[in-house]
Design an enzyme around this catalytic site. Structure first.
Site, PDB file in Angstrom:
ATOM      1  N   CYS A   3       0.850  -1.185   0.000  1.00 14.30           N
ATOM      2  CA  CYS A   3       0.000   0.000   0.000  1.00 14.30           C
ATOM      3  C   CYS A   3       0.885   1.234   0.000  1.00 14.30           C
ATOM      4  CB  CYS A   3      -0.912   0.017   1.222  1.00 14.30           C
ATOM      5  SG  CYS A   3      -2.042  -1.392   1.334  1.00 14.30           S
TER       6      CYS A   3
ATOM      7  N   ARG B  12      -4.752   2.119  -1.098  1.00 14.07           N
ATOM      8  CA  ARG B  12      -4.851   0.795  -0.501  1.00 14.07           C
ATOM      9  C   ARG B  12      -4.861  -0.324  -1.528  1.00 14.07           C
ATOM     10  NH1 ARG B  12      -9.962  -2.168   2.233  1.00 14.07           N
ATOM     11  NH2 ARG B  12      -8.844  -3.769   3.397  1.00 14.07           N
ATOM     12  N   LEU B  13      -4.047  -1.329  -1.246  1.00 15.86           N
ATOM     13  CA  LEU B  13      -4.143  -2.614  -1.920  1.00 15.86           C
ATOM     14  C   LEU B  13      -4.872  -3.545  -0.961  1.00 15.86           C
ATOM     15  CD1 LEU B  13      -3.354  -4.455  -4.320  1.00 15.86           C
ATOM     16  CD2 LEU B  13      -1.285  -5.042  -3.042  1.00 15.86           C
TER      17      LEU B  13
ATOM     18  N   ASN C 219       1.017   0.934   6.065  1.00 15.55           N
ATOM     19  CA  ASN C 219       1.492   0.096   4.961  1.00 15.55           C
ATOM     20  C   ASN C 219       2.284  -1.054   5.559  1.00 15.55           C
ATOM     21  OD1 ASN C 219       2.598  -0.978   2.566  1.00 15.55           O
ATOM     22  ND2 ASN C 219       4.337   0.420   2.687  1.00 15.55           N
TER      23      ASN C 219
END
Length: 251
Positions: free
Chosen positions: A2, A50-51, A75
């Protein structure tokens, strides 16, 4: 992976800050293409690209605690968050997501910077405290997750990549002294970067930016036993096969 970014500007305007945050996040969109999230108040702003991996439906950042006095962007991965959560729930903390991010937030609410000693993982953390107007930044022990910052007077910028800072902050001016480090060691020596007045938070350190000062402290350093000490002598007496077996178990 992220991306996080943020601004603390004690003299700036909130409306301008949101636009700057969006510009910073656009520069690191490749780190988290699933969602953008922004929090802004009169003094600070946090942003997240965001992932989505954990809690896909309700885990969007920034995340707040129960009374919204603390806000976090994060992250990384916390490997022991499942074990930490029941402890915090037993102490009265209420969760609204199933993320490791929220576990960090409540652990910080409980312990302050000492929470870092309880975390097993790789992380870059930013927490804004709306009560005492402080920013807390932290990086994992070995620096797996990056975080960079720059400060000019009462204005502090941070981000997962330098390009996020350059998009709204200082110009890309090479630091001649650090260039010598690159030629000598192939890399800048922490906390320096190749750009003047842009720094990385060193591994195993946290930063606390308050109204009047910014402090950076180490919370972890590798420890090595004395070559002539009792622990070293005991280690030397162990058969090589035991070390090989332990190494394989850990790996």
């Amino acid at each position: 992976m992220c991306g996080i970014a943020g601004i603390v500007d004690r003299d700036g305007a909130g409306a301008e800050r949101e636009g700057e945050l969006r510009q910073m996040l656009a520069m690191i969109r490749h780190r988290g293409p699933d969602q953008f999230g922004i929090y802004c108040d009169e003094r600070a702003g946090l942003g997240s690209a965001r992932l989505s991996i954990i809690d896909l439906s309700t885990g969007q950042q920034p995340i707040a605690n129960e009374d919204q006095s603390l806000w976090i962007v994060f992250n990384g991965e916390i490997f022991n968050y499942v074990e930490l959560r029941p402890e915090l729930e037993a102490r009265g903390h209420r969760f609204t997501t199933n993320t490791d991010t929220e576990v960090i937030l409540h652990l910080y609410e409980e312990l302050g910077p000492e929470c870092l000693k309880r975390l097993n993982g790789q992380f870059a953390i930013a927490i804004w405290n709306t009560r005492d107007q402080t920013l807390f930044l932290a990086r994992d022990r070995l620096g797996v997750r990056p975080i960079f910052y720059t400060q000019n007077g009462k204005r502090l910028l941070f981000g997962s990549e330098i390009k996020a800072l350059l998009s709204v902050g200082p110009g890309a001016e090479l630091d001649g002294q650090v260039l010598q480090e690159v030629f000598t060691y192939w890399s800048p020596l922490s906390p320096h970067t190749i750009f003047r007045n842009i720094f990385e938070l060193p591994p195993g350190h946290f930063l606390l930016a308050g109204e009047h000062e910014t402090t950076i402290r180490a919370y972890w350093k590798p420890s090595f036993c004395d070559a002539n000490g009792e622990a070293a002598q005991q280690a030397a007496s162990r058969p090589l096969e035991q070390y090989v077996e332990e190494f394989r178990d850990l790996l």
